[in-house]
Design a protein around this motif. Sequence first.
Motif, PDB file in Angstrom:
ATOM      1  N   GLN A 131       7.182  -1.567  -6.721  1.00  8.33           N
ATOM      2  CA  GLN A 131       5.804  -2.034  -6.537  1.00  8.33           C
ATOM      3  C   GLN A 131       4.864  -0.871  -6.218  1.00  8.33           C
ATOM      4  O   GLN A 131       3.761  -0.811  -6.753  1.00  8.33           O
ATOM      5  CB  GLN A 131       5.753  -3.062  -5.407  1.00  8.33           C
ATOM      6  CG  GLN A 131       6.377  -4.386  -5.782  1.00  8.33           C
ATOM      7  CD  GLN A 131       6.089  -5.456  -4.757  1.00  8.33           C
ATOM      8  OE1 GLN A 131       5.919  -5.172  -3.582  1.00  8.33           O
ATOM      9  NE2 GLN A 131       6.041  -6.698  -5.199  1.00  8.33           N
TER      10      GLN A 131
ATOM     11  N   LYS B  19       3.677   5.666   2.904  1.00 10.10           N
ATOM     12  CA  LYS B  19       2.726   6.767   2.956  1.00 10.10           C
ATOM     13  C   LYS B  19       2.615   7.385   1.578  1.00 10.10           C
ATOM     14  O   LYS B  19       3.605   7.895   1.049  1.00 10.10           O
ATOM     15  CB  LYS B  19       3.195   7.820   3.965  1.00 10.10           C
ATOM     16  CG  LYS B  19       3.289   7.282   5.382  1.00 10.10           C
ATOM     17  CD  LYS B  19       3.824   8.319   6.336  1.00 10.10           C
ATOM     18  CE  LYS B  19       3.775   7.767   7.760  1.00 10.10           C
ATOM     19  NZ  LYS B  19       4.288   8.738   8.746  1.00 10.10           N
TER      20      LYS B  19
ATOM     21  N   LEU C   3      -3.645   1.704  -9.843  1.00  6.43           N
ATOM     22  CA  LEU C   3      -4.869   1.658  -9.040  1.00  6.43           C
ATOM     23  C   LEU C   3      -5.162   2.938  -8.256  1.00  6.43           C
ATOM     24  O   LEU C   3      -6.279   3.442  -8.303  1.00  6.43           O
ATOM     25  CB  LEU C   3      -4.801   0.475  -8.058  1.00  6.43           C
ATOM     26  CG  LEU C   3      -6.100   0.218  -7.278  1.00  6.43           C
ATOM     27  CD1 LEU C   3      -7.172  -0.339  -8.184  1.00  6.43           C
ATOM     28  CD2 LEU C   3      -5.854  -0.690  -6.091  1.00  6.43           C
ATOM     29  N   LEU C   4      -4.154   3.458  -7.543  1.00  4.86           N
ATOM     30  CA  LEU C   4      -4.469   4.498  -6.560  1.00  4.86           C
ATOM     31  C   LEU C   4      -4.674   5.870  -7.179  1.00  4.86           C
ATOM     32  O   LEU C   4      -5.534   6.625  -6.747  1.00  4.86           O
ATOM     33  CB  LEU C   4      -3.370   4.557  -5.489  1.00  4.86           C
ATOM     34  CG  LEU C   4      -3.163   3.278  -4.679  1.00  4.86           C
ATOM     35  CD1 LEU C   4      -2.088   3.496  -3.621  1.00  4.86           C
ATOM     36  CD2 LEU C   4      -4.446   2.824  -4.013  1.00  4.86           C
TER      37      LEU C   4
ATOM     38  N   SER D 265      10.608  -6.396   0.723  1.00  9.75           N
ATOM     39  CA  SER D 265      11.139  -7.046  -0.474  1.00  9.75           C
ATOM     40  C   SER D 265      12.055  -6.037  -1.142  1.00  9.75           C
ATOM     41  O   SER D 265      12.034  -4.843  -0.809  1.00  9.75           O
ATOM     42  CB  SER D 265      10.024  -7.499  -1.412  1.00  9.75           C
ATOM     43  OG  SER D 265       9.531  -6.400  -2.134  1.00  9.75           O
TER      44      SER D 265
ATOM     45  N   ALA E  33       4.079   1.043  -9.296  1.00  5.33           N
ATOM     46  CA  ALA E  33       3.115   0.334 -10.134  1.00  5.33           C
ATOM     47  C   ALA E  33       1.709   0.418  -9.538  1.00  5.33           C
ATOM     48  O   ALA E  33       0.723   0.640 -10.253  1.00  5.33           O
ATOM     49  CB  ALA E  33       3.551  -1.124 -10.299  1.00  5.33           C
ATOM     50  N   ILE E  34       1.615   0.249  -8.202  1.00  2.00           N
ATOM     51  CA  ILE E  34       0.311   0.300  -7.532  1.00  2.00           C
ATOM     52  C   ILE E  34      -0.336   1.679  -7.710  1.00  2.00           C
ATOM     53  O   ILE E  34      -1.533   1.796  -7.980  1.00  2.00           O
ATOM     54  CB  ILE E  34       0.485  -0.046  -6.029  1.00  2.00           C
ATOM     55  CG1 ILE E  34       0.722  -1.549  -5.865  1.00  2.00           C
ATOM     56  CG2 ILE E  34      -0.724   0.394  -5.215  1.00  2.00           C
ATOM     57  CD1 ILE E  34       1.128  -1.961  -4.449  1.00  2.00           C
TER      58      ILE E  34
ATOM     59  N   ILE F  69      -2.831   7.772   1.709  1.00  2.00           N
ATOM     60  CA  ILE F  69      -3.047   6.330   1.818  1.00  2.00           C
ATOM     61  C   ILE F  69      -1.836   5.696   2.493  1.00  2.00           C
ATOM     62  O   ILE F  69      -0.698   5.974   2.113  1.00  2.00           O
ATOM     63  CB  ILE F  69      -3.264   5.707   0.422  1.00  2.00           C
ATOM     64  CG1 ILE F  69      -4.483   6.363  -0.235  1.00  2.00           C
ATOM     65  CG2 ILE F  69      -3.454   4.195   0.523  1.00  2.00           C
ATOM     66  CD1 ILE F  69      -4.672   6.000  -1.688  1.00  2.00           C
ATOM     67  N   GLU F  70      -2.088   4.898   3.505  1.00  2.00           N
ATOM     68  CA  GLU F  70      -1.010   4.162   4.167  1.00  2.00           C
ATOM     69  C   GLU F  70      -1.086   2.693   3.764  1.00  2.00           C
ATOM     70  O   GLU F  70      -2.123   2.049   3.924  1.00  2.00           O
ATOM     71  CB  GLU F  70      -1.135   4.279   5.687  1.00  2.00           C
ATOM     72  CG  GLU F  70      -0.796   5.656   6.222  1.00  2.00           C
ATOM     73  CD  GLU F  70      -0.895   5.746   7.736  1.00  2.00           C
ATOM     74  OE1 GLU F  70      -0.441   6.742   8.303  1.00  2.00           O
ATOM     75  OE2 GLU F  70      -1.438   4.797   8.352  1.00  2.00           O
ATOM     76  N   LEU F  71       0.025   2.184   3.251  1.00  2.00           N
ATOM     77  CA  LEU F  71       0.112   0.768   2.896  1.00  2.00           C
ATOM     78  C   LEU F  71       1.074   0.089   3.854  1.00  2.00           C
ATOM     79  O   LEU F  71       2.135   0.645   4.165  1.00  2.00           O
ATOM     80  CB  LEU F  71       0.659   0.590   1.471  1.00  2.00           C
ATOM     81  CG  LEU F  71      -0.066   1.278   0.326  1.00  2.00           C
ATOM     82  CD1 LEU F  71       0.744   1.117  -0.955  1.00  2.00           C
ATOM     83  CD2 LEU F  71      -1.447   0.686   0.139  1.00  2.00           C
ATOM     84  N   GLU F  72       0.713  -1.104   4.288  1.00  2.00           N
ATOM     85  CA  GLU F  72       1.654  -1.902   5.062  1.00  2.00           C
ATOM     86  C   GLU F  72       2.090  -3.050   4.162  1.00  2.00           C
ATOM     87  O   GLU F  72       1.256  -3.805   3.677  1.00  2.00           O
ATOM     88  CB  GLU F  72       0.948  -2.430   6.310  1.00  2.00           C
ATOM     89  CG  GLU F  72       1.861  -2.603   7.489  1.00  2.00           C
ATOM     90  CD  GLU F  72       1.044  -2.794   8.762  1.00  2.00           C
ATOM     91  OE1 GLU F  72       0.960  -3.944   9.209  1.00  2.00           O
ATOM     92  OE2 GLU F  72       0.485  -1.812   9.270  1.00  2.00           O
ATOM     93  N   MET F  73       3.376  -3.127   3.909  1.00  2.00           N
ATOM     94  CA  MET F  73       3.866  -4.116   2.946  1.00  2.00           C
ATOM     95  C   MET F  73       4.988  -4.949   3.524  1.00  2.00           C
ATOM     96  O   MET F  73       5.800  -4.458   4.304  1.00  2.00           O
ATOM     97  CB  MET F  73       4.363  -3.401   1.676  1.00  2.00           C
ATOM     98  CG  MET F  73       3.244  -2.707   0.926  1.00  2.00           C
ATOM     99  SD  MET F  73       3.847  -1.768  -0.505  1.00  2.00           S
ATOM    100  CE  MET F  73       4.335  -3.085  -1.603  1.00  2.00           C
ATOM    101  N   GLU F  74       5.029  -6.217   3.096  1.00  3.84           N
ATOM    102  CA  GLU F  74       6.136  -7.073   3.507  1.00  3.84           C
ATOM    103  C   GLU F  74       7.421  -6.589   2.845  1.00  3.84           C
ATOM    104  O   GLU F  74       7.410  -6.078   1.735  1.00  3.84           O
ATOM    105  CB  GLU F  74       5.844  -8.523   3.106  1.00  3.84           C
ATOM    106  CG  GLU F  74       4.906  -9.193   4.078  1.00  3.84           C
ATOM    107  CD  GLU F  74       4.483 -10.573   3.600  1.00  3.84           C
ATOM    108  OE1 GLU F  74       4.920 -10.988   2.511  1.00  3.84           O
ATOM    109  OE2 GLU F  74       3.711 -11.217   4.323  1.00  3.84           O
TER     110      GLU F  74
END
Lengths: 83, 83
Positions: free
Chosen positions: A56, A5, A64-65, A50, A59-60, A43-48
């Motif tokens: 990550q 989140k 970008l965001l 790792s 960096a994102i 913003i909600e990200l769904e990530m594998e």
Amino acid sequence: MKKVKVFITLKESVLDPQGQAVMQSLHNMDYQNVKDVRIGKYIELEMEDSADVAEQVDAICDKLLANTVIENYRYEIEEEVHS
Amino acid sequence: MKKVKVFITLKESVLDPQGQAVMQSLHNMDYQNVKDVRIGKYIELEMEDSADVAEQVDAICDKLLANTVIENYRYEIEEEVHS
């Protein structure tokens, strides 16, 4: 899977005309007790999974965001439970 | 004063083209492990103390901040500490 989140907000020193417009509307609707409104993004990200999810996401957000000149970001990483 | 944090998200069943565009960009930037992106709004309200802050926030979200046909909202009310 991880659920990330991300909260992106304008820096304190940056004017928020969108928030001011919303506040004016609220005053017109008789919510005079609203003293400030700041509008950001969620913003909600769904990530594998790792090992370096946090790196990550940093960096994102940086690339970008968020516009880090005028915006701050923070995030929460949650384990996603599948039923 | 109360600080109210409002989170507005698209309902699960509603397509999020903006989120899909961000996800495509992330894939192009080699973040293949991002499996979904949903974009919402994050709004901070500063409100004077009153007994019915929660009711007021509900009304404000229903009437102005969220489109309840396609969006859900939730909020957190925090006591604001002045130093």
